[in-house]
Design a protein around this motif. Structure first.
Motif, PDB file in Angstrom:
ATOM      1  N   GLY A 122      73.047 -51.393 -84.453  1.00  0.00           N
ATOM      2  CA  GLY A 122      72.509 -52.433 -83.584  1.00  0.00           C
ATOM      3  C   GLY A 122      71.008 -52.306 -83.361  1.00  0.00           C
ATOM      4  O   GLY A 122      70.347 -53.266 -82.966  1.00  0.00           O
ATOM      5  N   SER A 123      70.464 -51.146 -83.595  1.00  0.00           N
ATOM      6  CA  SER A 123      69.025 -50.946 -83.412  1.00  0.00           C
ATOM      7  C   SER A 123      68.248 -51.332 -84.666  1.00  0.00           C
ATOM      8  O   SER A 123      67.054 -51.059 -84.779  1.00  0.00           O
ATOM      9  CB  SER A 123      68.750 -49.481 -83.028  1.00  0.00           C
ATOM     10  OG  SER A 123      69.422 -49.182 -81.824  1.00  0.00           O
ATOM     11  N   SER A 145      66.459 -46.645 -80.596  1.00  0.00           N
ATOM     12  CA  SER A 145      67.763 -45.986 -80.509  1.00  0.00           C
ATOM     13  C   SER A 145      68.207 -45.993 -79.060  1.00  0.00           C
ATOM     14  O   SER A 145      67.540 -45.413 -78.201  1.00  0.00           O
ATOM     15  CB  SER A 145      67.663 -44.536 -81.015  1.00  0.00           C
ATOM     16  OG  SER A 145      68.882 -43.877 -80.814  1.00  0.00           O
ATOM     17  N   LYS A 146      69.320 -46.636 -78.819  1.00  0.00           N
ATOM     18  CA  LYS A 146      69.828 -46.691 -77.447  1.00  0.00           C
ATOM     19  C   LYS A 146      69.994 -45.275 -76.895  1.00  0.00           C
ATOM     20  O   LYS A 146      69.561 -44.962 -75.807  1.00  0.00           O
ATOM     21  CB  LYS A 146      71.165 -47.447 -77.430  1.00  0.00           C
ATOM     22  CG  LYS A 146      71.817 -47.514 -76.071  1.00  0.00           C
ATOM     23  CD  LYS A 146      73.075 -48.345 -76.106  1.00  0.00           C
ATOM     24  CE  LYS A 146      73.831 -48.201 -74.796  1.00  0.00           C
ATOM     25  NZ  LYS A 146      75.090 -48.959 -74.767  1.00  0.00           N
ATOM     26  N   ARG A 170      75.287 -53.331 -80.575  1.00  0.00           N
ATOM     27  CA  ARG A 170      75.364 -54.534 -81.434  1.00  0.00           C
ATOM     28  C   ARG A 170      75.030 -55.801 -80.679  1.00  0.00           C
ATOM     29  O   ARG A 170      74.988 -56.879 -81.255  1.00  0.00           O
ATOM     30  CB  ARG A 170      76.745 -54.605 -82.086  1.00  0.00           C
ATOM     31  CG  ARG A 170      77.924 -54.488 -81.126  1.00  0.00           C
ATOM     32  CD  ARG A 170      79.191 -54.142 -81.891  1.00  0.00           C
ATOM     33  NE  ARG A 170      80.340 -53.886 -81.016  1.00  0.00           N
ATOM     34  CZ  ARG A 170      80.651 -52.704 -80.497  1.00  0.00           C
ATOM     35  NH1 ARG A 170      79.858 -51.664 -80.714  1.00  0.00           N
ATOM     36  NH2 ARG A 170      81.725 -52.548 -79.743  1.00  0.00           N
ATOM     37  N   GLN A 189      78.783 -56.063 -88.021  1.00  0.00           N
ATOM     38  CA  GLN A 189      78.800 -55.085 -86.925  1.00  0.00           C
ATOM     39  C   GLN A 189      79.366 -55.718 -85.660  1.00  0.00           C
ATOM     40  O   GLN A 189      80.189 -55.128 -84.974  1.00  0.00           O
ATOM     41  CB  GLN A 189      77.403 -54.509 -86.650  1.00  0.00           C
ATOM     42  CG  GLN A 189      77.507 -53.311 -85.712  1.00  0.00           C
ATOM     43  CD  GLN A 189      76.201 -52.866 -85.070  1.00  0.00           C
ATOM     44  OE1 GLN A 189      75.202 -53.579 -85.124  1.00  0.00           O
ATOM     45  NE2 GLN A 189      76.219 -51.709 -84.444  1.00  0.00           N
ATOM     46  N   GLU A 210      82.837 -53.864 -85.560  1.00  0.00           N
ATOM     47  CA  GLU A 210      82.713 -52.716 -84.653  1.00  0.00           C
ATOM     48  C   GLU A 210      83.327 -53.074 -83.296  1.00  0.00           C
ATOM     49  O   GLU A 210      83.829 -52.215 -82.587  1.00  0.00           O
ATOM     50  CB  GLU A 210      81.242 -52.288 -84.501  1.00  0.00           C
ATOM     51  CG  GLU A 210      81.095 -50.879 -83.959  1.00  0.00           C
ATOM     52  CD  GLU A 210      79.660 -50.343 -83.998  1.00  0.00           C
ATOM     53  OE1 GLU A 210      78.857 -50.715 -83.130  1.00  0.00           O
ATOM     54  OE2 GLU A 210      79.343 -49.541 -84.889  1.00  0.00           O
ATOM     55  N   LYS A 221      80.658 -38.646 -87.793  1.00  0.00           N
ATOM     56  CA  LYS A 221      79.419 -38.000 -87.336  1.00  0.00           C
ATOM     57  C   LYS A 221      79.657 -36.501 -87.129  1.00  0.00           C
ATOM     58  O   LYS A 221      78.847 -35.662 -87.514  1.00  0.00           O
ATOM     59  CB  LYS A 221      78.956 -38.598 -86.001  1.00  0.00           C
ATOM     60  CG  LYS A 221      78.482 -40.032 -86.068  1.00  0.00           C
ATOM     61  CD  LYS A 221      77.981 -40.465 -84.685  1.00  0.00           C
ATOM     62  CE  LYS A 221      77.735 -41.956 -84.614  1.00  0.00           C
ATOM     63  NZ  LYS A 221      77.374 -42.421 -83.278  1.00  0.00           N
TER      64      LYS A 221
END
Ligand code: F6P
Length: 539
Positions: free
Chosen positions: A171-172, A222-223, A281, A362, A366, A506
């Motif tokens: 989303g970024s 970046s959130k 997003r 997304q 997502e 991750k």
């Protein structure tokens, strides 16, 4: 109310609008929909429907802010639509929607409100469209917006800055990149905007070859300010910047984040913040939209917000039967759960919308790519379809063969723009003719063609029409898609606002990375161990 992935949710303490709200398959009308599909839906024929009903186009098309939608080429009759509307009523979609706008914590697994709509609400909306209780949040939104837009204008006026590099992912990246590319005709000359998302070093390296340290502004978007890919790229960019003689990190690196403390730790002094109630997003309307504002200016950014707000108001106030996001979502459920279609094609007939499908992937996948409901119970029906697409007319020469004659039916969403932003009228006419012809061909088919030349037809499509591709209509188009995903997620009983599914990979990547240096394969599965050994071999 934070949860670990997979654990069941304690339904007590949920916002009232979510308690005792049936999931689609628990609604009384659900079996009737199944029956209607068996009796009239499976054999429904679009050609016959048009032949029998001269009002079909009028009744199955509608206007919404900045978007006209023709839904008439979908496999649905009036009874089917009435039953679907009944489903929306039984599932109390309106109460769920109102709870979102009101700022209730409808993101239950993270205990958060979902308020991206607040990012595009004008100040005057407080007490009207905006719940008075959200006054402090709205004030913060506008204070940040004013500061961010003033900064964007300062950058635009700063002749020393020739290039802006946005470093962010998901989303970024996808939302701002899609909007910047979509409106590119308006970029002020001489200021280039680049997007680096992938941790694949080829991406950053390619951009760094084009820019110079002294004339480049880096936006670290970046959130969380913890995302591995973004942090690796941001650190690499800073090393390159310092090695190339750049001295003023504080001036040339800006943070767009909900984690201001982490940005400060990085050495960033200028940060534009946002809040945990803005999902990644859904964040292009927040500080994450700074590259858009730098590219097109403050007025264009406010116009983008206004277009989205107009669609928010339509979604918030239009009756269900004339509510475009609701009608689109009901078709999505109809196709996914009764016809069994597993994907949807996005076909924008405007090459500037080339990143739209990626952004919508997304937003939809997502948000609604989930297999359990709010209570953590496994679902016995399908949820998010696979979204895919490519601008027309290119797609026609790639995968449209399959759309016309393949074994799977894929509903297509055409997006066309009446006015071109170039001076080549013949090209635009050809483009529009192709969009109309493809939708027509999918529907009509060519029943008299034998064997290989037979087109079955009766293949559904929706046709969205914008007057022109400007910030306002683009804002409305994106908000339309966001709300449609909200409604289908609501009917499926999902939490559309978390994304636990991205976490496992991750964690595993963090375990594997040091093994690429050490060669240690202990405890790995056979395939991963084999691949790792192969990567470390000299061959
Ligand atoms: O990969 C999942 C995700 O969390 C997305 O939801 C988000 O948009 C992206 O990563 C980037 O996150 P951040 O903005 O915190 O770097």
């Amino acid at each position: 109310m934070a949860l670990t992935p997979g654990s069941a949710l304690d339904m007590s303490g949920l916002p009232a609008a979510l308690v005792n709200r049936p999931r689609c398959d628990q609604a009384a009308v659900w079996p009737q929909l199944g029956q209607h599909h068996r009796q009239a839906g499976a054999a429904f024929d679009l050609r016959q429907a048009f032949a029998e009903d001269e009002r079909r186009f009028d009744d199955f098309s509608q206007g919404a802010p900045h978007v006209f939608a023709d839904l008439s080429k979908n496999l649905i009759d009036r009874t089917g639509e009435a039953l679907l509307l009944q489903l929306a009523r039984e599932c109390r979609v309106e109460a769920h929607r109102d709870a979102m706008f009101a700022g209730e914590a409808i993101n239950t697994t993270e205990g958060r409100a979902v308020l991206h709509t607040l990012l595009r609400a004008p100040r005057e909306a407080l007490g009207g469209a905006v719940n008075p209780a959200l006054g402090p949040q709205l004030a913060e939104v506008h204070a940040t917006l004013d500061a961010m837009l003033a900064y964007a204008e300062a950058v635009r006026a700063d002749a020393a800055i020739t290039d802006v590099v946005n470093i962010g992912i998901g989303g970024s990246d996808l939302g701002p990149k899609m909007v910047v590319r979509a409106l590119l005709d308006r970029v002020s000359p001489g200021r280039r905007v680049h997007f680096v998302s992938n941790v694949d070093g080829h991406e950053l390296a390619a951009v760094l070859r084009l820019v110079k340290p002294r004339s480049t502004l880096f936006l670290v978007a970046s959130k969380t300010f913890t995302t591995t890919e973004t942090m690796a790229n941001a650190h690499a960019a800073r090393r390159w910047f310092e090695a190339g003689g750049g001295v003023d990190v504080a001036r040339q690196f800006v943070g767009l984040t909900a984690n201001v403390a982490a940005a400060r730790e990085f050495g960033i002094q200028t940060t534009f913040g946002f809040w945990d109630w803005v999902g990644g997003r859904y964040s292009l309307w927040s500080a994450i939209g700074l590259p858009i504002a730098i590219a097109f200016g403050a007025t264009a950014f406010r116009t983008l917000l206004a277009g989205a707000h107009a669609m928010d108001e339509h979604f918030r106030t239009a009756p269900l039967a004339r509510n475009l996001p609701v009608r689109l979502a009901l078709l999505d459920v109809w196709y996914r759960n009764f016809h069994g279609f597993t994907s949807r094609n996005i076909a924008p007939y405007h090459s500037a919308l080339r990143y739209l499908a990626m952004h919508l992937q997304q937003v939809e996948m997502e948000s609604n790519g989930k297999r359990v409901d709010l209570a953590g119970q496994a679902l016995g029906f399908g949820t998010a379809p696979v979204l895919w697409g490519e601008p027309g007319a290119n797609g026609q020469h790639a995968f449209f063969q399959m759309l016309h004659q393949g074994t799977d039916v894929v509903p297509v969403e055409f997006i066309a723009v009446r006015e071109a932003s170039h001076e080549l009228p013949r090209q635009h006419q050809l483009l529009l003719a192709n969009a109309l012809a493809q939708a027509q061909a999918l529907m009509l088919g060519k029943p008299d063609g034998g064997g290989h030349k037979h087109f079955p037809g009766n293949r559904p499509s929706t046709f969205l029409l914008l007057e022109r591709l400007d910030p306002e209509s683009l804002g409305a188009l994106i908000a339309l898609q966001e709300h449609r995903v909200f409604v289908s997620g609501s009917l499926w009983g999902l939490n559309s606002f978390d994304q636990w599914g991205v976490e496992l990979g991750k964690v595993l990547a963090r375990d594997i990375e040091p093994r690429l240096a050490s060669g240690d394969v202990a405890g790995l599965d056979g395939s991963t161990a084999g691949l790792l050994r192969r990567l470390l071999e000299n061959y």
